[in-house]
Structure formats: structure tokens, C-alpha cells
Design an enzyme around this catalytic site. Structure first.
Site, PDB file in Angstrom:
ATOM      1  N   TRP A 155       0.807  -1.222   0.000  1.00 31.50           N
ATOM      2  CA  TRP A 155       0.000   0.000   0.000  1.00 31.50           C
ATOM      3  C   TRP A 155       0.844   1.277   0.000  1.00 31.50           C
ATOM      4  CZ3 TRP A 155       1.755   2.444   4.207  1.00 31.50           C
ATOM      5  CH2 TRP A 155       2.258   1.651   5.238  1.00 31.50           C
ATOM      6  N   ASN A 156       2.158   1.168   0.244  1.00 34.80           N
ATOM      7  CA  ASN A 156       2.919   2.420   0.440  1.00 34.80           C
ATOM      8  C   ASN A 156       3.218   3.161  -0.860  1.00 34.80           C
ATOM      9  OD1 ASN A 156       4.714   0.400  -0.248  1.00 34.80           O
ATOM     10  ND2 ASN A 156       6.347   1.124   1.083  1.00 34.80           N
ATOM     11  N   PRO A 180      -3.328  -5.828  -5.890  1.00 36.67           N
ATOM     12  CA  PRO A 180      -2.799  -4.722  -5.092  1.00 36.67           C
ATOM     13  C   PRO A 180      -3.223  -4.886  -3.638  1.00 36.67           C
ATOM     14  CG  PRO A 180      -4.764  -4.021  -6.274  1.00 36.67           C
ATOM     15  CD  PRO A 180      -4.507  -5.456  -6.677  1.00 36.67           C
ATOM     16  N   SER A 234       6.126  -7.322   3.318  1.00 37.70           N
ATOM     17  CA  SER A 234       6.905  -7.617   4.522  1.00 37.70           C
ATOM     18  C   SER A 234       7.689  -8.920   4.362  1.00 37.70           C
ATOM     19  CB  SER A 234       5.964  -7.737   5.714  1.00 37.70           C
ATOM     20  OG  SER A 234       5.032  -8.766   5.483  1.00 37.70           O
ATOM     21  N   GLU A 255      10.797  -8.468  -2.963  1.00 36.91           N
ATOM     22  CA  GLU A 255      11.344  -7.206  -2.464  1.00 36.91           C
ATOM     23  C   GLU A 255      10.732  -7.021  -1.076  1.00 36.91           C
ATOM     24  OE1 GLU A 255      11.860  -3.870  -1.268  1.00 36.91           O
ATOM     25  OE2 GLU A 255      10.729  -2.970  -2.923  1.00 36.91           O
ATOM     26  N   LEU A 256      11.537  -7.303  -0.055  1.00 33.89           N
ATOM     27  CA  LEU A 256      10.999  -7.409   1.304  1.00 33.89           C
ATOM     28  C   LEU A 256      11.467  -6.243   2.169  1.00 33.89           C
ATOM     29  CD1 LEU A 256      11.509 -11.285   1.551  1.00 33.89           C
ATOM     30  CD2 LEU A 256       9.526 -10.025   0.702  1.00 33.89           C
ATOM     31  N   CYS A 289      10.304   1.084   2.283  1.00 31.48           N
ATOM     32  CA  CYS A 289      11.265   0.040   2.680  1.00 31.48           C
ATOM     33  C   CYS A 289      12.689   0.594   2.670  1.00 31.48           C
ATOM     34  CB  CYS A 289      11.133  -1.175   1.779  1.00 31.48           C
ATOM     35  SG  CYS A 289      11.208  -0.754   0.047  1.00 31.48           S
ATOM     36  N   GLU A 386      11.934  -3.099  11.501  1.00 32.44           N
ATOM     37  CA  GLU A 386      11.624  -2.110  10.459  1.00 32.44           C
ATOM     38  C   GLU A 386      10.526  -1.206  11.029  1.00 32.44           C
ATOM     39  OE1 GLU A 386      10.036  -3.552   6.720  1.00 32.44           O
ATOM     40  OE2 GLU A 386      11.009  -1.900   5.672  1.00 32.44           O
ATOM     41  N   GLU A 463      14.443  -4.883  -9.472  1.00 29.10           N
ATOM     42  CA  GLU A 463      13.507  -4.160 -10.340  1.00 29.10           C
ATOM     43  C   GLU A 463      14.219  -2.929 -10.869  1.00 29.10           C
ATOM     44  OE1 GLU A 463      10.109  -3.684  -7.710  1.00 29.10           O
ATOM     45  OE2 GLU A 463       9.242  -5.504  -8.534  1.00 29.10           O
TER      46      GLU A 463
HETATM   47  P1  ADP Z   1       2.582  -4.508   5.001  1.00 32.88           P
HETATM   48  O1  ADP Z   1       2.913  -4.982   6.374  1.00 32.88           O
HETATM   49  O2  ADP Z   1       3.473  -3.467   4.468  1.00 32.88           O
HETATM   50  O3  ADP Z   1       1.111  -4.257   4.782  1.00 32.88           O
HETATM   51  P2  ADP Z   1       2.264  -7.067   3.857  1.00 32.88           P
HETATM   52  O4  ADP Z   1       3.375  -8.003   3.550  1.00 32.88           O
HETATM   53  O5  ADP Z   1       1.334  -7.424   4.952  1.00 32.88           O
HETATM   54  O6  ADP Z   1       2.973  -5.695   4.073  1.00 32.88           O
HETATM   55  O7  ADP Z   1       1.387  -6.789   2.565  1.00 32.88           O
HETATM   56  C1  ADP Z   1       1.908  -6.644   1.267  1.00 32.88           C
HETATM   57  C2  ADP Z   1       0.965  -7.296   0.285  1.00 32.88           C
HETATM   58  O8  ADP Z   1       0.850  -8.669   0.642  1.00 32.88           O
HETATM   59  C3  ADP Z   1      -0.462  -6.739   0.300  1.00 32.88           C
HETATM   60  O9  ADP Z   1      -0.981  -6.772  -1.016  1.00 32.88           O
HETATM   61  C4  ADP Z   1      -1.202  -7.737   1.166  1.00 32.88           C
HETATM   62  O10 ADP Z   1      -2.572  -7.812   0.872  1.00 32.88           O
HETATM   63  C5  ADP Z   1      -0.508  -9.023   0.783  1.00 32.88           C
HETATM   64  N1  ADP Z   1      -0.589 -10.095   1.797  1.00 32.88           N
HETATM   65  C6  ADP Z   1      -0.615  -9.977   3.139  1.00 32.88           C
HETATM   66  N2  ADP Z   1      -0.673 -11.193   3.722  1.00 32.88           N
HETATM   67  C7  ADP Z   1      -0.696 -12.110   2.712  1.00 32.88           C
HETATM   68  C8  ADP Z   1      -0.749 -13.549   2.648  1.00 32.88           C
HETATM   69  N3  ADP Z   1      -0.790 -14.298   3.743  1.00 32.88           N
HETATM   70  N4  ADP Z   1      -0.740 -14.120   1.427  1.00 32.88           N
HETATM   71  C9  ADP Z   1      -0.683 -13.376   0.303  1.00 32.88           C
HETATM   72  N5  ADP Z   1      -0.626 -12.039   0.292  1.00 32.88           N
HETATM   73  C10 ADP Z   1      -0.629 -11.397   1.479  1.00 32.88           C
END
Ligand code: ADP
Length: 482
Positions: A155-156, A180, A234, A255-256, A289, A386, A463
Site C-alpha cells: 500500500w505504500n 494490489p 513484509s 522485495e521485502l 522500505c 523495520e 527491479e
Molecule cells: P505490510 O505490512 O506493508 O502491509 P504485507 O506483507 O502485509 O505488508 O502486505 C503486502 C501485500 O501482501 C499486500 O498486497 C497484502 O494484501 C498481501 N498479503 C498480506 N498477507 C498475505 C498472505 N498471507 N498471502 C498473500 N498475500 C498477502
């Protein structure tokens, strides 16, 4: 407040195989600056997600039947439409994500630059190359698009994260199904609308939206027709997705998270370092990030650096991103604000000193005061976490060896910043820093031609530039008897 001029960019459901698809179940999207609901969107069902993947598989033949020049022309048109719709796209982005409008515009233009670059690069990379071989043979190495790509984005950066993946994959000849973040789906859906207007064929770029990220993610990682997952988010979720992809030996790009050190030596230009610190920490309210996460400042200049940083930080204005006096918008949601409080409380319990900020702003929405914590040490939780918010966390060091050791004391290795006027020092230590990206005496790294990505648990793959397209190409070696 500015309004949306082109209403067709505001969508309420997924875009699959060239059609907008309703469903019974809905989820809400919120404005983080007010906490109010912006819109109700239809949840993608499991069968719709599978339909998008099947359509992407069928569309591979259509997309690859076009020449690279024709594909490039469509991408070129897509990015042109983004530029024409800049005000509307920025409006949607600020509305759903909160960042100041000028940052939103910057993100969209930056993303359009990626699309432009990829429209130009693909043809150079897919040229077949001869390989050395025995005299009675001829050998050729072809680059082939890997197939259907799924992408999960955060979302960022609701616009640029989408396009960095999608444009590279499409330029390589792949087709894409994107999910997304459920917190910011409106920008991605608007981009899908523009893809229609650009003439990108049905099934080539689909967008599935929904709040059940796990259920959608399972299909995007395990459907037999998916060749690759590209994920930004994440580290915890990335690890789960890697496991899911392992069953089908799907390719992945990850990209974590980051834990960027921001190192300031005593020979640095302190005013430049403070300016860089403000940019690297407070852009997008610290929710990137590559945000500076651990300030490492040489003891001899720490007092002066901190005094200058506190003064500049106090001058920052926090508030609604649509009002141009504000440099810092809201955090994405209440959970993010609660997380900041917890980080601050724990750090203080463990010995940190609070110099400024420390609380949510008393107003509707999820605004948080820019915060400065000093006396941080490597044994504190904050040093290894983080932050993803507007908290400056400052530790000190005595000498170069200690600075390097502290900087590398992290499971993450995405990005870092180094401030020093000593060129010999720079030459000495750059290769010792375990980081995928490094800014020296400046904090703005964005460059569509550069390889963006990290080492260690910050992920794998890159990327940007030709590195970004290569993620979506496989090799095929063909050896023929003469
Ligand atoms: P943040 O902590 O920055 O929100 P996330 O890793 O939770 O980061 O989210 C990044 C993306 O991963 C978002 O599109 C979210 O919907 C998706 N997401 C979160 N949890 C899962 C999961 N268990 N499986 C697949 N996608 C996920």
C-alpha cells in the site's frame, strides 16, 4: 480539495480478462487522513482469481504474437495516458494512501518513467545470441518470456510498485495478474482502466482486488499456470509466499523489508546530512522500505547533528496531503499508529531518550508526530525492527570499524546512506557494507535504470533497468547439427 475530473478512473471491482467483474461480497477502502470510508469494492472470488490466471495464460499467445515494437507502442501509450491523467491519479493516490499530493505526483511520474524505459528496453534483451560450440554444430541462446506472472503489491506506493513489476513483465512478453493491497486498490484499478484506453488486449493485464489476501495469495502462488510471483511487502509474508511457491517450483522475485543504516561521520557536511536525514526518514511518513531506520552518528558530532535535526524536524508540518503546507501525511491505519506507540514505549523502557514527538496527533485520521529517539543501542528491539513510520532512532559510534559493524548488524540488507567527505573512506567501506543499495552524501536513490533490491532477508531479484526485465525472461539454448 481537488476532485476527480475523469470519473471513469474510479472503479469498484476487479478487472479480469478485459471485463469489470462484480461480486456479492464487498470490502471497504478508507481515507487514512479522516478514517472515513471512500468506497465499497467487490471482493474477487476464488473462481474469479482463477479465471484471471486462465485468461492470462490464453492471452500469452495474443501478446507474444505482437512484435516487440508493437508491444512497446502499447506500453508507450499507457504511460502517456498516465501523464495525461496525472492530476486524477494523484488525487486517487493521496485519497487512499494519504501521502502529500506532490509526493503522489512524483510517484506517478516516476512510475511512468519505468513504463517508458521498459517500452524501449525489451527489444535489446530478447535478441538471440550465438554460443560457442563444436565445429559441426551451431548453437543459439534465446531469451523467452517466462509466462504468466502474478504480482502482489503493498500500500505504500500504490502506483509505482504495480508498474515496476507489470511494465517489466509485459515488455518481456509475459502476461500479468496483479493483486494490489486491499488498503489501496483504487490506483491499480485506475491503471487498469488506462491500460484499456491504451489498447492493451484483454487478459494481458488483469487486476484482482479483495481483502482476503491469504486466500487470493494461495491461488496466485499455486495455480499450475502461474510461472512466477513477484512480491513486494513484509519479510514475514514473503517467507510464506516463498514456501507456497516452492510446491510448484515457481520463480519468485521478493522485495521485502529493510533496516537502512544512515551513517554520519564527523567529516560530513552536517547540513547536507540533516537534509538527507529528513528526506530519507519522513518521505511517505517513513513508510517506505528504504526509509532510514537506524541513524548511526559519530560520537564527536552527535550533539550538533541531533540539535540541527531536532530543529528541522520541529518545522515539519503534519496533516492532510491535499493541503500543500503539509510535508507529512497520515499513517496508513490505526494499526500502524499503535505500532509506533509500542515501538516508542519499548525503546524508552529499554533506555532510549525521547527528544521530540512520541504521540499520535490529536485529530481525526492516523497522523503521528515526527519523533526523535536517542541513546539507541544494538541490543534494543528498535535497532532490529523495520519501523515504517516517522520515528528517528539514533545510535552513536566511535570509529569506522564500529560504524561498519553496527550497520551490518541486521538480517536485512536493502539500502543504506553514508555521509562523509573523505573519499578514501568511501572507497574503503562501500564494499564492506552489506547492502543492495547505497546513497552517498545524498538520500534520493530513485532511478528507473538502476537495479532496485536487497540482499540477506531483504529479498531476491531486482527491479529497474534491464535487470528488471531479465526477471521475466528465461534462457533457451538450442544446439543444431550442421
Ligand atoms: P505490510 O505490512 O506493508 O502491509 P504485507 O506483507 O502485509 O505488508 O502486505 C503486502 C501485500 O501482501 C499486500 O498486497 C497484502 O494484501 C498481501 N498479503 C498480506 N498477507 C498475505 C498472505 N498471507 N498471502 C498473500 N498475500 C498477502
Amino acid at each position: 480539495m481537488q476532485k476527480l475530473t475523469k470519473q471513469s478512473l474510479l472503479k469498484h471491482c476487479s478487472y479480469i480478462d478485459g471485463r469489470w467483474m462484480d461480486s456479492e461480497q464487498t470490502f471497504e477502502v478508507f481515507n487514512p487522513a479522516s478514517g472515513e470510508v471512500i468506497s465499497q469494492l467487490c471482493e474477487s472470488s476464488a473462481s474469479q482469481v482463477a479465471q484471471a490466471i486462465n485468461a492470462a495464460d490464453n492471452a500469452l499467445a495474443v501478446w507474444q504474437a505482437l512484435s516487440e515494437t508493437d508491444r512497446a507502442r502499447l506500453l508507450e501509450r499507457w504511460q502517456g495516458l498516465m501523464r495525461e491523467s496525472l492530476d486524477d491519479l494523484a488525487y486517487l493516490l493521496t485519497l487512499e494512501q494519504g501521502k502529500p499530493l506532490n509526493e503522489a505526483k512524483g510517484e506517478i511520474l516516476h512510475a511512468a518513467n519505468y513504463v517508458k524505459l521498459y517500452s524501449e528496453l525489451a527489444a535489446q534483451l530478447t535478441e538471440p545470441k550465438p554460443a560457442a560450440c563444436a565445429e559441426h554444430q551451431s548453437a543459439t541462446v534465446y531469451r523467452r518470456p517466462i509466462g504468466v506472472v502474478t504480482a502482489i503489491t503493498p500500500w505504500n506506493f500504490p502506483c509505482s510498485m504495480v508498474l515496476r513489476k507489470a511494465a517489466a513483465a509485459l515488455a518481456a512478453g509475459c502476461t500479468v495478474v496483479l493483486k494490489p493491497s486491499e488498503l489501496t486498490p483504487l490506483s491499480a484499478l485506475a491503471l487498469a482502466q488506462l491500460s484499456i484506453e491504451a489498447g492493451i488486449p484483454a487478459g494481458v493485464f488483469s487486476v484482482v482486488v479483495g481483502s482476503n489476501a491469504q486466500a487470493i495469495g494461495e491461488i496466485l502462488t499455486q495455480h499450475p499456470k502461474v510461472a512466477k510471483l513477484s512480491f513486494t511487502g513484509s519479510t514475514a509474508v514473503g517467507k510464506k509466499l516463498l514456501q507456497q511457491c516452492a510446491f510448484g517450483v515457481k520463480r519468485t522475485a521478493m522485495e521485502l523489508g529493510g533496516n537502512a543504516p544512515f551513517i554520519v561521520f564527523e567529516d560530513a557536511d552536517l547540513d547536507a546530512a540533516v537534509e538527507g536525514a529528513i528526506a530519507a526518514k519522513f518521505r511517505n511518513a517513513g513508510q517506505t522500505c528504504i526509509s532510514a531506520n537506524r541513524f548511526l552518528v559519530q560520537q564527536s558530532i552527535a550533539e550538533e547533528f541531533i540539535a540541527k535535526l531536532v530543529e528541522k524536524t520541529k518545522a515539519l508540518k503534519v496533516g492532510n496531503g491535499f493541503d500543500e503546507v503539509h510535508q507529512i501525511g497520515p499513517l496508513i491505519n490505526q494499526r500502524a499508529s499503535d505500532k509506533m506507540l509500542k515501538i516508542i514505549d519499548t525503546a524508552i523502557e529499554q533506555g532510549a531518550q525521547l527528544l521530540d514527538g512520541g504521540k499520535p496527533v490529536e485529530s481525526p485520521g492516523h497522523f503521528f508526530q515526527p519523533t526523535i529517539l536517542t541513546n539507541i543501542t544494538a541490543d534494543m528491539a528498535i535497532f532490529h525492527q523495520e519501523i515504517f513510520g516517522p520515528i528517528v532512532s539514533i545510535a552513536t559510534f566511535d570509529n569506522e570499524a564500529q560504524a561498519i559493524q553496527l550497520a551490518n548488524q541486521s538480517d536485512q540488507g536493502l539500502c543504506g546512506y553514508l555521509y562523509t567527505s573523505n573519499q578514501q573512506r568511501i572507497s574503503r567501506i562501500v564494499r564492506l557494507l552489506q547492502l543492495g543499495m547505497l546513497g552517498i552524501n545524498q538520500a534520493r536513490l530513485s532511478n528507473p535504470a538502476a537495479p532496485f533490491g536487497g540482499i540477506k532477508q531483504s529479498g531476491m531479484g531486482r527491479e529497474g533497468g534491464h535487470y528488471g526485465i531479465e526477471e521475466y525472461l528465461d534462457y533457451q539454448y538450442v544446439c543444431q547439427m550442421k
